[in-house]
Design an enzyme around this catalytic site. Structure first.
Site, short mmCIF file in Angstrom:
data_model
loop_
_atom_site.label_atom_id
_atom_site.label_comp_id
_atom_site.label_asym_id
_atom_site.label_seq_id
_atom_site.Cartn_x
_atom_site.Cartn_y
_atom_site.Cartn_z
N GLY A 1 -7.47 -7.06 6.21
CA GLY A 1 -8.17 -7.13 7.49
C GLY A 1 -7.43 -7.88 8.59
N ARG B 1 -16.90 -42.08 -35.94
CA ARG B 1 -16.66 -43.25 -35.09
C ARG B 1 -17.70 -44.33 -35.38
NH1 ARG B 1 -16.96 -42.68 -28.69
NH2 ARG B 1 -19.19 -42.71 -29.12
N CYS C 1 -10.80 -36.63 -27.35
CA CYS C 1 -12.19 -36.27 -27.67
C CYS C 1 -13.12 -36.51 -26.49
CB CYS C 1 -12.68 -37.01 -28.91
SG CYS C 1 -12.77 -38.79 -28.67
N HIS D 1 -25.09 -39.40 -19.55
CA HIS D 1 -25.56 -39.20 -20.92
C HIS D 1 -26.15 -37.81 -21.09
CE1 HIS D 1 -28.58 -39.49 -24.14
NE2 HIS D 1 -27.62 -40.17 -24.74
N MET E 1 -4.46 -7.06 10.02
CA MET E 1 -3.71 -6.24 10.98
C MET E 1 -4.53 -5.00 11.32
SD MET E 1 0.17 -6.72 9.66
CE MET E 1 -0.22 -6.40 7.98
N LYS F 1 0.83 -1.20 0.00
CA LYS F 1 0.00 0.00 0.00
C LYS F 1 0.87 1.26 0.00
CE LYS F 1 -3.63 -0.17 2.63
NZ LYS F 1 -4.14 -0.41 3.98
N ARG G 1 -7.32 0.68 -7.55
CA ARG G 1 -6.97 -0.74 -7.72
C ARG G 1 -7.61 -1.25 -9.00
NH1 ARG G 1 -10.70 -2.55 -2.62
NH2 ARG G 1 -12.51 -1.42 -3.35
N ARG H 1 -2.47 3.10 9.27
CA ARG H 1 -2.87 1.78 8.74
C ARG H 1 -1.67 0.91 8.46
NH1 ARG H 1 -8.14 2.76 5.90
NH2 ARG H 1 -8.27 5.00 5.66
N ARG I 1 -20.32 -39.14 -33.07
CA ARG I 1 -20.87 -40.34 -32.43
C ARG I 1 -22.04 -40.82 -33.28
NH1 ARG I 1 -19.79 -37.11 -27.42
NH2 ARG I 1 -18.56 -38.38 -25.98
N SER J 1 -7.29 -41.23 -30.76
CA SER J 1 -8.11 -40.20 -30.12
C SER J 1 -8.41 -40.71 -28.72
CB SER J 1 -9.40 -40.01 -30.93
OG SER J 1 -10.18 -39.03 -30.31
N TYR K 1 -4.17 -32.18 -31.08
CA TYR K 1 -5.42 -31.43 -31.07
C TYR K 1 -6.29 -31.81 -29.88
CZ TYR K 1 -7.75 -35.70 -32.73
OH TYR K 1 -8.23 -36.97 -32.82
N GLY L 1 -10.22 -41.28 -25.59
CA GLY L 1 -11.57 -41.17 -25.05
C GLY L 1 -11.46 -41.15 -23.54
N THR L 2 -11.21 -39.95 -23.03
CA THR L 2 -10.86 -39.86 -21.61
C THR L 2 -12.07 -40.04 -20.69
OG1 THR L 2 -10.88 -37.49 -22.00
CG2 THR L 2 -8.73 -38.57 -21.84
N ASN L 3 -13.28 -40.06 -21.25
CA ASN L 3 -14.44 -40.38 -20.38
C ASN L 3 -14.34 -41.84 -19.96
OD1 ASN L 3 -15.35 -37.83 -21.06
ND2 ASN L 3 -16.69 -38.59 -22.68
N ASP L 4 -14.21 -42.72 -20.96
CA ASP L 4 -14.10 -44.14 -20.62
C ASP L 4 -12.75 -44.43 -19.97
OD1 ASP L 4 -16.45 -45.65 -21.21
OD2 ASP L 4 -16.19 -45.09 -23.30
N GLU M 1 -9.20 -45.74 -25.18
CA GLU M 1 -10.07 -45.43 -24.04
C GLU M 1 -10.17 -46.58 -23.05
OE1 GLU M 1 -14.04 -44.44 -25.40
OE2 GLU M 1 -13.97 -45.88 -27.02
C1 PEP Z 1 -14.89 -41.16 -24.26
O1 PEP Z 1 -15.08 -42.25 -23.73
O2 PEP Z 1 -14.14 -40.29 -23.80
C2 PEP Z 1 -15.57 -40.82 -25.52
C3 PEP Z 1 -15.32 -39.70 -26.16
O3 PEP Z 1 -16.54 -41.68 -25.94
P1 PEP Z 1 -18.02 -41.75 -25.31
O4 PEP Z 1 -18.14 -40.62 -24.35
O5 PEP Z 1 -18.95 -41.66 -26.46
O6 PEP Z 1 -18.00 -43.08 -24.66
MG MG Z 2 -15.99 -43.83 -24.91
#
Ligand code: PEP
Ligand code: MG
Length: 930
Positions: free
Chosen positions: A112, A633, A865, A470, A114, A33, A347, A103, A577, A797, A885, A799-802, A778
């Site tokens: 706040g 796919r 993806c 879903h 001190m 300050k 500020r 101050r 999909r 690719s 990507y 598929g990080t969900n599975d 995946e």
């Molecule tokens: C995944 O599994 O990351 C994916 C992209 O496929 P889905 O969500 O359709 O299973």
């Molecule tokens: Mg999948």
């Protein structure tokens, strides 16, 4: 040479010289300050005069057992003389009194934590003097009682309670609720009472000597560095204990001295829109708290332009100059005392998403920021705000005030949606064609055969399901606002009601959902549409494209999504999909026939009917994404998802049997017998397809191996569409992607089909077309054996969900409902792995699979993806792991473009733009040259 303990606000040069020109050290010496006040004072703005006692003085005081270091009091006296000379006021002079504040101000802000003492300099005589100078005895007495109270508690450690009790008694006696409603005649005895409390606790009188007040206050602020609160704060935020705090002693100014005084706040640009014009509120003849407290109706800054044009100009110039100096929009507190403008604080200002984008871009045009800096000034979340309708803030606030907030669920797909509640997908589709109102589809959870209902609705609400359920996935994909897992909702599909506690919503009643916050409201709330074509956002994202290394693609199943994604800057489709295409009402029966077929001929007949439909789907995507990769796919979900639900079938069969018992004539009997047979055939097929763990069952590549006619139909449709679009003069670049493999050998039979059909359909043109064969990675085994898989696949690719589901061994549909949120609360997991890619587990698998894949096939193209492809933190990890990507839902494409650029800007080893700042005597704080 003895140590110098004090630097006046206009002695920044001397402090800078002592610190060897290092701004960081100046901040250490004078505190954040103090350094800023000094920095502001050197600029051409009026800061109430004052001085800073260094943090070295604090450390010296604490080191020698809490004794003011030698020479400090003399320095304070001399600094005060300078302030008196500058202000023309004198500490302790009843005729023309100087009041000061005292101050704390450490190197790192510890808000706040001190102590502060205001109104130093008041005693009985000065209070009388102030009352007559200001013509306001109430104000003078109120300031005095505040000084005694603050001094007692902060400096002397007297508890608050007796002071609060005295104030409470006065409020009760006058029958008011606020201290500000106490009158002059209430305050006179309160001041006396406070002095008595002081005496009772300390055994001495309240110090009437202003210099004594000041030195005692300085010592108290020093001591507060080691106070419990400050200590705990430093521990939590990793601030070293040996820094000490500086103390700022500053002239108090008053905006309530009559019609030529005022006080207010102003921002240098609009905090709402970012428009480059000063905005703010002020009050004539008032104190700072009055503006903030909202007790009095404030005026807008435009009125100041009318009432005090010269001062307005001065304020506007100061705001511009401070903005240029601090290189950001400024939020300024000001006071006008007897026609003189004082700036008390500046500020960086808070702002909306829209304003943040416009300000960042405008500051580049104004030559204040570089493009890279502008990219770092806007968060990906702020970009996301641009793309979804939002509830208007006042409308939402009043809905909350009216008790219309029904419940909260997971905020899985941002934006606001308003519509009438509809409880099944078929009815949603029907109502959307028959009625004018928007719809919100409300389901316990959604399944693929609800997609047509989701598409027909403005938003989706479910009572169960998690972030990658879903409903969440499809909603994000289509940019539908969605709230899922709103556990309090009880949906009665028989009675067609949803209830939360005592509230009941009938099907057809209006509801509003906020997918950004997860809130669900009863009734309609007004929304406003964001401006997607915003010129400032476009510029910012174009700069992001110049910086980023990651390509940004989209997950899109229909040409309309592809077109939208293209407009948002997507450079390809990373995932189509195909299953979604089969849920359309005209296709589902054909798909069901294909699944139910007992003979090859029946199956092939159904597949032949599907082929032209699928061909036109793919052609639409190729046309929309001409000359860009479109990865299709092959069918992924378990087949039972295309068939009716067992319970519905059983209920249906029972209904038919009851009707048979009451059938009137033979024709009806025959018809019902036929229908019962059909229903029971479907039922036995559905039961035969039943699996305990369908997500680990007959899905993905396994389907294609078991029913090769299925991928063959899809691949044929794909190449026929390629040929069609080629003939139209387009440049299709298809990719064929196999889902859910866990072994390289699974790819071989599919690759054979693909190669054969490519030749059959394209003939010699097969070599001319840039098509690729690749796979999802995946399952953990696929990741671990990526080297072998890359022998067949031209792209991966992830598929990080599975992959997350299978690596953690937690169901992507149920985890949040069961325990995952608890894990987050307990801190077992730092972030939801279905939102943010888990660096150490899933991320490690991705990293090693990328390396192994590239070792086998150096030019293998790798991307992601799963839902993580649209998450900024995961995007940074993808950048770090060297992916080519990310592919995300269309609405997240702009977010990903910015996040991918920020990932580059934040790479370790990149110079920190704030590092190496130094103090230039002529220009203030500037970056090192070179
Ligand atoms: C995944 O599994 O990351 C994916 C992209 O496929 P889905 O969500 O359709 O299973
Ligand atoms: Mg999948």
């Amino acid at each position: 040479m003895s140590t110098r303990w004090i630097y006046s606000f206009d002695a920044l040069d001397a402090a800078t010289e002592k610190c060897g020109g290092d701004w960081d050290e100046v901040r250490g010496l004078l505190g954040g300050k103090g350094a800023n006040l000094a920095d502001m004072s050197r600029l051409d703005v009026a800061v109430p005069p004052g001085f800073t006692i260094t943090s070295e003085a604090c450390n010296a005081y604490l080191d020698v057992g809490e004794r003011l270091p030698d020479g400090l009091v003399a320095e304070i006296e001399s600094a005060l003389r300078d302030v008196e000379a500058e202000t023309g006021k004198t500490l302790g002079d009843p005729v023309n009194p100087l009041l000061v504040s005292c101050r704390s101000g450490a190197k790192f802000s510890m808000p706040g934590m001190m102590d502060t003492v205001l109104n130093i300099g008041l005693n009985d005589e000065v209070t009388d003097g102030m009352a007559s100078i200001f013509g306001d005895r109430h104000f003078a007495l109120d300031s005095y009682r505040r000084l005694i109270q603050m001094f007692s508690t902060v400096v002397m450690g007297i508890p608050e309670a007796p002071f609060e009790d005295a104030l409470l008694a006065a409020r009760v006696a006058r029958d008011v609720t606020s201290d500000s409603d106490l009158t002059e005649s209430d305050l006179e005895p309160i001041v006396e009472r406070f002095k008595k409390i002081f005496r009772n606790h300390t055994g001495r009188d309240f110090p009437s000597d202003p210099m004594e007040q000041l030195t005692m206050a300085v010592a108290a602020v020093f001591r507060s560095w080691n106070g419990k609160r400050a200590f705990a704060y430093r521990k939590a935020s990793g601030i070293p204990n040996d820094l000490g705090t500086a103390v700022n002693v500053q002239t108090m100014v008053f905006g309530n001295l009559g019609s030529d005084s005022a006080t207010g706040v102003a921002v240098s640009r609009s905090a709402t829109t970012g428009a480059p014009a000063i905005e703010g509120d002020f009050l004539m003849n008032a104190q700072g708290e009055d503006v903030v407290a909202g007790i009095r109706q404030t005026n807008t800054i435009d009125d100041l332009r009318v009432e005090m044009p010269e001062l307005f100009d001065e304020l506007e110039q100061a705001a511009k100059m401070l903005e240029r100096h601090y290189r950001d929009m400024q939020d300024i507190e000001f006071t006008i005392e007897n026609g003189k403008l004082w700036l008390l604080q500046t500020r960086d200002g808070k702002r909306t998403a829209q304003s943040a984008v416009r300000i960042a871009v405008d500051l580049v045009s104004d030559g204040i920021l570089t493009k890279d800096e502008a990219l770092e000034r806007v968060t990906p979340e702020q970009v996301e705000f641009f793309l979804h309708p939002q509830f208007s803030a006042p409308a939402k606030d009043s809905a909350v005030d009216d008790g219309r907030l029904l419940t909260k669920g997971l905020n899985v797909s941002p934006g606001a949606a308003v519509g009438i509640a509809v409880f099944d997908a078929d009815l949603a589709e029907k109502w959307s064609s028959e009625r004018d109102e928007a719809l919100i589809l409300v389901r316990p959870e959604t399944k693929p055969d609800d997609v047509h209902g989701m598409l027909a609705s403005a938003g989706v609400l479910t009572s169960s399901g998690g972030r990658t359920s879903h409903a969440a996935l499809v909603a994000r994909q289509f940019g539908k606002p969605a709230v899922v897992g709103a556990k309090e909702i009880v949906l009665d599909l028989e009675a067609r009601t949803m209830t939360v506690g005592a509230a009941t919503i009938n099907e057809g009643d209006w509801i509003s959902i906020d997918g950004t916050t997860g809130e669900v409201f009863v009734g309609e709330i007004e929304t406003k549409l964001p401006d997607i074509e915003d010129a400032w956002l476009m510029s910012l994202l174009a700069w992001a494209d110049d910086v980023r290394d990651l390509d940004v693609w989209t997950n899109a199943d229909y040409p309309a999504d592809a077109e939208r994604a293209l407009k948002f800057g997507a450079n390809g489709i990373g995932l189509c999909r195909t299953e979604h295409m089969f849920f359309a009402t005209d296709r589902l029966p054909i798909m069901q026939r294909m699944i139910m077929a007992n003979h090859d001929s029946d199956r092939n007949e159904a597949l032949e009917e599907l082929l032209p439909l699928q061909r036109s789907d793919f052609a639409g995507l190729f046309r929309a994404m001409d000359n860009k990769r479109v990865i299709i796919r092959l069918l992924d979900p378990p087949l039972h998802e295309f068939l009716p639900n067992v319970d519905d079938l059983v209920r249906n069969a029972t209904d038919l049997k009851i009707r048979l018992m009451n059938a009137g004539d033979l024709a009806e009997v025959n018809r019902l017998v036929r229908e019962i047979e059909e229903t029971e055939t479907i039922l036995s097929k559905v039961e035969a397809l039943h699996e305990s763990n369908p997500m680990l069952g007959l899905r993905g590549v396994r389907l294609g191996i078991l029913i090769p006619e299925l991928p063959e139909m899809q691949v044929r449709a794909l190449f026929e569409a390629t040929a069609m679009v080629l003939d139209e003069g387009g440049t299709p670049k298809p990719g064929i992607m196999v889902p859910l493999i866990s072994h390289a050998a699974e790819l071989t039979p599919i690759k054979e089909i693909v190669d054969r059909v490519a030749l059959e359909v394209l003939g010699e043109r097969s070599d001319e077309v840039d098509w690729q064969f690749g796979t999802m990675i995946e399952t953990p085994r696929a990741a671990v054996t990526a080297a072998e898989i890359a022998g067949v696949a031209e792209f991966f690719s992830f598929g990080t969900n599975d992959l997350t589901q299978m690596t953690f061994g937690i169901s992507r549909d149920d985890a949040e409902k069961a325990f995952l949120l608890g894990y987050l609360e307990l801190g077992i997991l730092a972030a939801n792995p279905f939102n943010t890619l888990d660096r150490d587990g899933v991320g490690a698998l991705v990293r090693s699979a990328v390396e192994a894949g590239r070792a086998t096939r150096p030019n293998i193209h790798v991307g992601i993806c799963g839902e993580h492809g649209g998450d900024p933190r995961s995007i940074a990890l993808c950048d770090e792991m060297g992916l080519d990507y990310v592919s995300c839902s269309p609405l997240r494409v702009p977010v990903a473009r910015l996040a991918a650029a920020q990932a580059v800007l934040n790479r370790p080893g990149r110079p920190d733009p704030d590092a190496g700042l130094h103090m230039d005597p002529a220009k203030g704080v500037v970056a090192d040259a070179g």
